[in-house]
Design an enzyme around this catalytic site. Structure first.
Site, PDB file in Angstrom:
ATOM      1  N   LYS A  13      53.654  29.863  36.502  1.00  0.00           N
ATOM      2  CA  LYS A  13      54.224  30.245  35.478  1.00  0.00           C
ATOM      3  C   LYS A  13      55.515  30.888  35.554  1.00  0.00           C
ATOM      4  O   LYS A  13      56.652  30.183  35.003  1.00  0.00           O
ATOM      5  CB  LYS A  13      53.479  31.090  34.511  1.00  0.00           C
ATOM      6  CG  LYS A  13      51.943  30.860  34.014  1.00  0.00           C
ATOM      7  CD  LYS A  13      51.553  31.655  32.713  1.00  0.00           C
ATOM      8  CE  LYS A  13      51.199  33.096  33.772  1.00  0.00           C
ATOM      9  NZ  LYS A  13      50.351  33.072  34.580  1.00  0.00           N
ATOM     10  N   ARG A  87      48.096  37.819  26.202  1.00  0.00           N
ATOM     11  CA  ARG A  87      46.978  37.477  27.354  1.00  0.00           C
ATOM     12  C   ARG A  87      45.845  37.958  26.564  1.00  0.00           C
ATOM     13  O   ARG A  87      44.654  37.996  27.264  1.00  0.00           O
ATOM     14  CB  ARG A  87      47.122  38.605  28.417  1.00  0.00           C
ATOM     15  CG  ARG A  87      48.016  37.936  29.713  1.00  0.00           C
ATOM     16  CD  ARG A  87      48.210  39.273  30.639  1.00  0.00           C
ATOM     17  NE  ARG A  87      48.298  38.660  32.130  1.00  0.00           N
ATOM     18  CZ  ARG A  87      49.209  38.628  32.810  1.00  0.00           C
ATOM     19  NH1 ARG A  87      50.441  38.875  32.339  1.00  0.00           N
ATOM     20  NH2 ARG A  87      48.851  38.283  34.151  1.00  0.00           N
ATOM     21  N   ARG A 123      50.547  35.170  48.690  1.00  0.00           N
ATOM     22  CA  ARG A 123      51.796  35.303  47.998  1.00  0.00           C
ATOM     23  C   ARG A 123      52.550  36.723  48.578  1.00  0.00           C
ATOM     24  O   ARG A 123      51.733  37.621  48.674  1.00  0.00           O
ATOM     25  CB  ARG A 123      51.803  35.695  46.613  1.00  0.00           C
ATOM     26  CG  ARG A 123      53.012  35.577  45.817  1.00  0.00           C
ATOM     27  CD  ARG A 123      53.063  35.513  44.531  1.00  0.00           C
ATOM     28  NE  ARG A 123      52.179  36.469  43.738  1.00  0.00           N
ATOM     29  CZ  ARG A 123      52.157  36.232  42.278  1.00  0.00           C
ATOM     30  NH1 ARG A 123      52.605  35.217  41.675  1.00  0.00           N
ATOM     31  NH2 ARG A 123      51.380  37.139  41.706  1.00  0.00           N
ATOM     32  N   ARG A 156      52.175  42.134  47.115  1.00  0.00           N
ATOM     33  CA  ARG A 156      52.038  43.024  45.693  1.00  0.00           C
ATOM     34  C   ARG A 156      50.647  43.637  45.807  1.00  0.00           C
ATOM     35  O   ARG A 156      49.657  43.076  46.147  1.00  0.00           O
ATOM     36  CB  ARG A 156      52.165  42.146  44.460  1.00  0.00           C
ATOM     37  CG  ARG A 156      53.375  42.300  43.880  1.00  0.00           C
ATOM     38  CD  ARG A 156      53.622  41.168  42.576  1.00  0.00           C
ATOM     39  NE  ARG A 156      52.452  41.132  41.662  1.00  0.00           N
ATOM     40  CZ  ARG A 156      52.392  40.469  40.549  1.00  0.00           C
ATOM     41  NH1 ARG A 156      53.365  39.460  40.409  1.00  0.00           N
ATOM     42  NH2 ARG A 156      51.319  40.408  39.855  1.00  0.00           N
ATOM     43  N   ARG A 167      41.317  39.888  38.503  1.00  0.00           N
ATOM     44  CA  ARG A 167      42.402  39.434  37.571  1.00  0.00           C
ATOM     45  C   ARG A 167      42.043  37.849  37.060  1.00  0.00           C
ATOM     46  O   ARG A 167      42.406  37.624  36.065  1.00  0.00           O
ATOM     47  CB  ARG A 167      43.901  39.160  38.465  1.00  0.00           C
ATOM     48  CG  ARG A 167      44.534  40.628  38.679  1.00  0.00           C
ATOM     49  CD  ARG A 167      45.504  40.575  39.423  1.00  0.00           C
ATOM     50  NE  ARG A 167      46.891  39.656  39.093  1.00  0.00           N
ATOM     51  CZ  ARG A 167      47.498  39.351  40.045  1.00  0.00           C
ATOM     52  NH1 ARG A 167      47.503  39.431  41.250  1.00  0.00           N
ATOM     53  NH2 ARG A 167      48.721  38.555  39.232  1.00  0.00           N
TER      54      ARG A 167
HETATM   55  P1  AMP Z   1      51.858  39.282  36.040  1.00  0.00           P
HETATM   56  O1  AMP Z   1      53.028  39.576  36.961  1.00  0.00           O
HETATM   57  O2  AMP Z   1      52.100  38.370  34.859  1.00  0.00           O
HETATM   58  O3  AMP Z   1      50.735  38.480  36.929  1.00  0.00           O
HETATM   59  O4  AMP Z   1      51.635  40.704  35.542  1.00  0.00           O
HETATM   60  C1  AMP Z   1      50.839  41.576  36.546  1.00  0.00           C
HETATM   61  C2  AMP Z   1      49.960  42.678  35.886  1.00  0.00           C
HETATM   62  O5  AMP Z   1      50.685  43.129  34.710  1.00  0.00           O
HETATM   63  C3  AMP Z   1      48.757  42.238  35.114  1.00  0.00           C
HETATM   64  O6  AMP Z   1      47.639  42.144  35.868  1.00  0.00           O
HETATM   65  C4  AMP Z   1      48.615  43.404  34.167  1.00  0.00           C
HETATM   66  O7  AMP Z   1      47.894  44.602  34.630  1.00  0.00           O
HETATM   67  C5  AMP Z   1      50.165  43.517  33.541  1.00  0.00           C
HETATM   68  N1  AMP Z   1      50.314  42.870  32.448  1.00  0.00           N
HETATM   69  C6  AMP Z   1      51.379  41.844  32.421  1.00  0.00           C
HETATM   70  N2  AMP Z   1      51.523  41.111  31.331  1.00  0.00           N
HETATM   71  C7  AMP Z   1      50.596  41.757  30.330  1.00  0.00           C
HETATM   72  C8  AMP Z   1      49.983  41.589  28.951  1.00  0.00           C
HETATM   73  N3  AMP Z   1      50.620  40.678  28.370  1.00  0.00           N
HETATM   74  N4  AMP Z   1      49.089  42.533  28.649  1.00  0.00           N
HETATM   75  C9  AMP Z   1      48.375  43.366  29.485  1.00  0.00           C
HETATM   76  N5  AMP Z   1      48.653  43.643  30.736  1.00  0.00           N
HETATM   77  C10 AMP Z   1      49.836  42.941  31.248  1.00  0.00           C
END
Ligand code: AMP
Length: 213
Positions: A13, A87, A123, A156, A167
């Site tokens: 994404k 989400r 990654r 990360r 996740r």
């Molecule tokens: P991402 O970089 O999009 O994979 O997000 C990393 C982490 O940020 C996720 O595993 C969640 O802990 C938190 N996070 C990001 N977006 C959301 C969301 N819309 N709702 C809740 N937690 C989020």
């Protein structure tokens, strides 16, 4: 106008959102990036979010709300592209309430689980500019140093194999129902995401043209 990219962590994404931002005039909003910025700043929201993010769990909706509002702004003319939001169903409803707009397109980048696990656990990410690499398939030229900006490239804390599994489970339980939500609204489209970046981008653009006219 609001468009969103849906799909599991590691589906690509962020990569596609960057292309749509640089080539097609969208403003990308990544809630994950916004939260990581809050953590770097050491803000109260960042401190609260960190424990959830490190565990691979979703940050509670009320913790995220202020960050989301600030990121969205209030210009209804803007072409906004959401990466990683909503989400869960409650967030989909929050989005509609906050913006007063209906989502025009929800494009799902679909990638098999085994590929997601390999992409995420391999990654590596630049701490400074966010560029991403893969330990096996796309390593940095110099170990641990970003090819783009010279920043340090690390794994990360939520990209370890153990956290990746959590996740993906969270995605199946909480985020997958969001796809149905937008399918009912008639704006959902599905794209095979396990292909090269430009092939995915081409299909993404074609679906967007159909939905946005
Ligand atoms: P991402 O970089 O999009 O994979 O997000 C990393 C982490 O940020 C996720 O595993 C969640 O802990 C938190 N996070 C990001 N977006 C959301 C969301 N819309 N709702 C809740 N937690 C989020």
């Amino acid at each position: 106008m609001i468009v969103l990219l849906a799909g599991a962590p590691g589906a690509g994404k962020g990569t596609q959102a960057d292309l749509l931002a640089s080539r097609d005039g969208f403003r990308k909003i990544s809630t994950g990036d916004a939260l990581r910025r809050q953590i770097k700043l050491g803000s109260p929201v960042g401190m609260k979010a960190k424990a959830f993010m490190d565990a691979g769990q979703l940050v509670p909706d009320e913790t995220l709300l202020g960050v989301l509002k600030a990121e969205l702004g209030d210009n209804p003319q803007e072409k906004i592209l959401l990466d990683g939001y909503p989400r869960n169903i409650a967030q989909a409803e929050t989005l509609a309430g906050l913006t007063g707009q209906t989502v025009k397109a929800a494009i799902h980048l679909d990638v098999p689980q085994s590929v997601l696990i390999d992409r995420l656990s391999g990654r590596r990410t630049c701490e400074k500019c966010g560029a991403t690499y893969h330990a096996r398939t796309k390593p940095t030229k110099q170990a641990g140093v970003c090819d783009v900006c010279g920043g340090s490239v690390v794994q990360r804390s939520d990209d370890t194999e153990e956290k990746v599994k959590v996740r993906l489970e969270v995605y199946e339980q909480q985020t997958r129902p969001v796809l149905k939500y937008y399918e009912k609204a008639g704006v959902y489209r599905h794209i095979e995401g396990d292909r090269d970046t430009e092939a995915v981008y081409k299909d993404l653009k074609a679906e967007l043209s159909k939905l946005l006219g």
